[in-house]
Scaffold this active site. Structure first.
Site, PDB file in Angstrom:
ATOM      1  N   GLN A 141       0.817  -1.203   0.000  1.00 53.99           N
ATOM      2  CA  GLN A 141       0.000   0.000   0.000  1.00 53.99           C
ATOM      3  C   GLN A 141       0.860   1.267   0.000  1.00 53.99           C
ATOM      4  O   GLN A 141       2.062   1.222   0.227  1.00 53.99           O
ATOM      5  CB  GLN A 141      -0.910   0.010   1.240  1.00 53.99           C
ATOM      6  CG  GLN A 141      -0.141  -0.196   2.546  1.00 53.99           C
ATOM      7  CD  GLN A 141      -0.978  -0.823   3.657  1.00 53.99           C
ATOM      8  OE1 GLN A 141      -2.201  -0.856   3.584  1.00 53.99           O
ATOM      9  NE2 GLN A 141      -0.329  -1.307   4.698  1.00 53.99           N
TER      10      GLN A 141
ATOM     11  N   HIS B 144      -8.204   3.297  20.020  1.00 52.57           N
ATOM     12  CA  HIS B 144      -7.348   2.306  20.671  1.00 52.57           C
ATOM     13  C   HIS B 144      -7.840   1.910  22.062  1.00 52.57           C
ATOM     14  O   HIS B 144      -7.754   0.751  22.454  1.00 52.57           O
ATOM     15  CB  HIS B 144      -5.892   2.810  20.698  1.00 52.57           C
ATOM     16  CG  HIS B 144      -5.292   2.830  19.332  1.00 52.57           C
ATOM     17  ND1 HIS B 144      -4.806   3.970  18.734  1.00 52.57           N
ATOM     18  CD2 HIS B 144      -5.142   1.835  18.415  1.00 52.57           C
ATOM     19  CE1 HIS B 144      -4.370   3.674  17.510  1.00 52.57           C
ATOM     20  NE2 HIS B 144      -4.558   2.389  17.295  1.00 52.57           N
TER      21      HIS B 144
ATOM     22  N   ASP C 194       0.757   0.204  13.916  1.00 55.11           N
ATOM     23  CA  ASP C 194       1.083   1.542  14.443  1.00 55.11           C
ATOM     24  C   ASP C 194       1.457   1.499  15.925  1.00 55.11           C
ATOM     25  O   ASP C 194       2.111   2.418  16.423  1.00 55.11           O
ATOM     26  CB  ASP C 194      -0.084   2.513  14.198  1.00 55.11           C
ATOM     27  CG  ASP C 194      -1.387   2.007  14.782  1.00 55.11           C
ATOM     28  OD1 ASP C 194      -1.507   1.938  16.015  1.00 55.11           O
ATOM     29  OD2 ASP C 194      -2.304   1.680  14.006  1.00 55.11           O
TER      30      ASP C 194
ATOM     31  N   GLU D 101       1.700  -8.306  11.650  1.00 54.16           N
ATOM     32  CA  GLU D 101       1.432  -7.188  10.746  1.00 54.16           C
ATOM     33  C   GLU D 101       1.971  -7.575   9.370  1.00 54.16           C
ATOM     34  O   GLU D 101       3.122  -7.986   9.245  1.00 54.16           O
ATOM     35  CB  GLU D 101       2.124  -5.934  11.301  1.00 54.16           C
ATOM     36  CG  GLU D 101       2.243  -4.743  10.366  1.00 54.16           C
ATOM     37  CD  GLU D 101       0.899  -4.147   9.919  1.00 54.16           C
ATOM     38  OE1 GLU D 101       0.124  -3.735  10.803  1.00 54.16           O
ATOM     39  OE2 GLU D 101       0.654  -4.110   8.700  1.00 54.16           O
TER      40      GLU D 101
ATOM     41  N   ASP E 142       1.090 -12.434   6.838  1.00 47.02           N
ATOM     42  CA  ASP E 142      -0.352 -12.345   6.691  1.00 47.02           C
ATOM     43  C   ASP E 142      -1.043 -12.923   7.929  1.00 47.02           C
ATOM     44  O   ASP E 142      -0.781 -14.056   8.329  1.00 47.02           O
ATOM     45  CB  ASP E 142      -0.743 -13.144   5.438  1.00 47.02           C
ATOM     46  CG  ASP E 142      -2.232 -13.166   5.215  1.00 47.02           C
ATOM     47  OD1 ASP E 142      -2.861 -14.195   5.542  1.00 47.02           O
ATOM     48  OD2 ASP E 142      -2.773 -12.142   4.767  1.00 47.02           O
ATOM     49  N   GLY E 143      -1.908 -12.143   8.528  1.00 48.91           N
ATOM     50  CA  GLY E 143      -2.556 -12.555   9.775  1.00 48.91           C
ATOM     51  C   GLY E 143      -3.393 -13.812   9.623  1.00 48.91           C
ATOM     52  O   GLY E 143      -3.407 -14.679  10.512  1.00 48.91           O
TER      53      GLY E 143
ATOM     54  N   ASP F 230      -7.143  -5.617  14.461  1.00 51.23           N
ATOM     55  CA  ASP F 230      -7.008  -4.168  14.312  1.00 51.23           C
ATOM     56  C   ASP F 230      -6.625  -3.918  12.859  1.00 51.23           C
ATOM     57  O   ASP F 230      -5.492  -3.616  12.525  1.00 51.23           O
ATOM     58  CB  ASP F 230      -5.915  -3.692  15.272  1.00 51.23           C
ATOM     59  CG  ASP F 230      -5.667  -2.198  15.191  1.00 51.23           C
ATOM     60  OD1 ASP F 230      -6.404  -1.502  14.472  1.00 51.23           O
ATOM     61  OD2 ASP F 230      -4.708  -1.729  15.840  1.00 51.23           O
TER      62      ASP F 230
ATOM     63  N   THR G 138      -7.426  -2.847   8.575  1.00 49.94           N
ATOM     64  CA  THR G 138      -7.974  -1.842   7.665  1.00 49.94           C
ATOM     65  C   THR G 138      -9.347  -2.313   7.191  1.00 49.94           C
ATOM     66  O   THR G 138      -9.856  -3.327   7.658  1.00 49.94           O
ATOM     67  CB  THR G 138      -7.038  -1.678   6.448  1.00 49.94           C
ATOM     68  OG1 THR G 138      -6.808  -2.974   5.893  1.00 49.94           O
ATOM     69  CG2 THR G 138      -5.697  -1.092   6.872  1.00 49.94           C
ATOM     70  N   ASP G 139      -9.913  -1.584   6.248  1.00 48.78           N
ATOM     71  CA  ASP G 139     -11.253  -1.903   5.745  1.00 48.78           C
ATOM     72  C   ASP G 139     -11.328  -3.302   5.142  1.00 48.78           C
ATOM     73  O   ASP G 139     -10.332  -3.845   4.673  1.00 48.78           O
ATOM     74  CB  ASP G 139     -11.657  -0.886   4.661  1.00 48.78           C
ATOM     75  CG  ASP G 139     -11.838   0.504   5.246  1.00 48.78           C
ATOM     76  OD1 ASP G 139     -12.001   0.617   6.473  1.00 48.78           O
ATOM     77  OD2 ASP G 139     -11.805   1.467   4.471  1.00 48.78           O
TER      78      ASP G 139
END
Lengths: 262, 262
Positions: A30, A61, A85, A105, A136-137, A154, A156-157
Site C-alpha cells: 500500500q 485504541h 502503528d 502485521e 499475513d494474519g 485491528d 484496515t477496511d
C-alpha cells in the site's frame, strides 16, 4: 492551505487541513503517508484513508482494547492482527499480567513509519513482551499451534488485504486458538449490511457477541463499531478510567439505536 | 460530480456529493440552499452549513425532543426557538397531551423552503396546534407573559444570529417563563470550551443539567451534544422506542467520556 481528502463513501468525503507532508512511500502492499495537520496533530494514511490522527486515536485504541480486557478473567497471551502503528499494543501493555503479545502485521513499513513519526504509539512495539511477525494474519492464524486469551483484529477496511480477516475461514481458525475475538467492524451508518453479515458468520463460531458503537471524528461517518465474539461467560465489570473508556461508557456503547441494530 | 463542502473548523471539512441544486435564495438573515444529494437525500444548508439531510435528521430531531419529553410530568405548552424546518415540531406532535406549540423562527424563508422541499418535516408546521411567530427568539422570550412546560432551542451555531440564544440574559429570561430548557450545544470534540462556558451560565438559572452526546454523521466532527437545564425533579423514564431514541439510548448518551466532560 493544502487538504488531504478521504472519499469515505460514494457521496461523502472528509478533508483534513495540512501543514506539510512528512513521509510518503509505497510498500509492497500500500501507499503510506504521514502528514502534519492543522488541527489533528500528525496523521497516518494508508492508500489515502485515515488510519489515525494524534488527536483522536485514543478513542479507537482504548475502545478496541479495554472492553474485552476489562471482562477477561485471564489475559496473558494476546494476538494482535494488524495494529502495526502500536496504539493497540500501548493499551494492552497497561495490563501487567500480560506476558506475551504477538503482533502479526503484514506490512513492515507501517511499523517503521510509526516508530519514526508516532513515538507515542510506535515506541510500545519495542517492549520486550511484544513479538512482531511480519506476515499475513490469516495465514498465521491458520498455522499456529499456540493458544491466546484473546485475538484482536485491528485491521484496515474489509476490502483488499483486510478482506480475509472478516471471512468465515478466518473466524473458524480464530475460534480454534482463542475463546475471544475483538474486531473493528466499520461504520454502522455506512456499512450496516456488512456488519450484519459479519455478525452472522461470527455467531457460527462464538456463542455470544458484544456489538458496540463509538463516535470517532476522523473515521467514515464519525460513527464506528466494534464487535467482541466470545465463548466464555464474560461479564461487564471493570474499574479503569481513561481518556475515553470508562466502565459506564462501555456499557453505554452497547446500547444500539434501533436504526443501527444488525 | 459536484460537491457541497462545509468548513467545520479551521482544519476539517465535510463534503457531500450532489445530484443537483434545487433552491438557492438570500433571506434577510442568511443564504438558504436545498440540494438533492447522492447519498443523503435532500439537504438544507444555511450560510453553507449543513442544517439537515433527510438521511440522518431523525437522529438530531429525536434526540432534541424525546429525552426531555419522556421525563416531563406535564407537556401542554411548548416553545420552540428556531426549528423552522419543522423536524422538532414533528417529534413534539407525537405527544397527544401537547395543546400548543409556539414556534418562534427569525427567518420566514426557512419555513417556506421546508414546506416546499422537505414535506416530511415542513408539513407538521401546518398542524393546528402550531402557532408560528416570525421574530427574534430572544426578543420573544424577554417580552412574553406566557409560561411553557419546556423551551427548546433548536438553533444554528452560536455565532451570528444564533449567538444571543446562548447568552446569560436569554437564559435568565427563559428561566422566568419555563422550568425546563433544552438546547443543542454543538460538538464536544470541537467546542468543549464553549459548552463548558454555556453550562456555567445555565447552572445560574437551572438547578440541574443533563448533558448528553449523540453521534450525528453530517454535523461537525460527527459528534454532537445537547443540554437540558431543569428546575423540576425530572427522572429518567420512558417507554417510547423510535428510529434512534430509546430509553436505554438516552441513558447511555448521558455517559460522558472523561475527555468530553465539561
Amino acid at each position: 492551505m493544502d487538504w488531504f481528502t478521504e472519499r469515505q463513501s460514494k457521496g461523502l468525503s472528509l478533508s483534513i487541513g495540512l501543514k506539510k507532508k512528512l513521509f510518503e512511500g509505497n510498500s509492497k502492499f500500500q501507499k503510506i503517508s504521514v502528514f502534519d495537520t492543522i488541527e489533528f496533530g500528525r496523521m497516518l494514511t494508508l492508500d489515502d484513508k485515515v488510519m489515525l490522527t494524534e488527536r483522536d486515536e485514543f478513542i479507537y485504541h482504548e475502545m478496541i482494547v479495554h472492553p474485552i480486557f476489562q471482562m477477561l478473567k485471564k489475559c496473558e497471551n494476546v494476538l494482535v492482527i494488524g495494529g502495526g502503528d502500536g496504539g493497540t499494543v500501548r493499551e494492552i501493555l497497561r495490563y501487567k499480567d500480560v506476558k506475551k503479545i504477538y503482533l502479526v502485521e503484514i506490512d513492515e513499513m507501517v511499523i517503521e513509519v510509526s516508530k519514526k513519526y508516532f513515538p507515542n504509539l510506535g515506541k510500545y512495539l519495542n517492549n520486550k513482551k511484544v513479538e512482531i511477525k511480519i506476515m499475513d494474519g490469516a495465514e498465521f492464524v491458520s498455522k499456529t499451534n499456540e493458544n491466546f486469551d484473546v485475538v484482536i483484529v485491528d485491521s484496515t477496511d474489509p476490502v483488499g488485504p483486510g478482506e480475509i480477516l472478516f471471512s468465515d475461514k478466518f473466524l473458524k481458525d480464530v475460534s480454534r486458538i482463542s475463546r475471544n475475538i475483538v474486531s473493528q467492524t466499520e461504520s454502522p451508518f455506512l456499512l450496516k449490511d456488512f456488519i450484519k453479515g459479519y455478525h452472522r458468520k461470527l455467531r457460527k463460531y462464538f456463542k455470544r457477541l458484544f456489538y458496540y458503537i463509538v463516535p470517532i471524528p476522523t473515521y467514515p461517518s464519525g460513527t464506528w463499531s466494534f464487535t467482541i465474539g466470545t465463548n466464555e461467560n464474560l461479564k461487564l465489570k471493570g474499574k479503569i478510567e481513561l481518556k475515553y473508556y470508562t466502565p459506564e461508557i462501555f456499557k453505554s456503547s452497547l446500547s444500539i439505536p434501533p436504526f443501527y441494530r444488525t
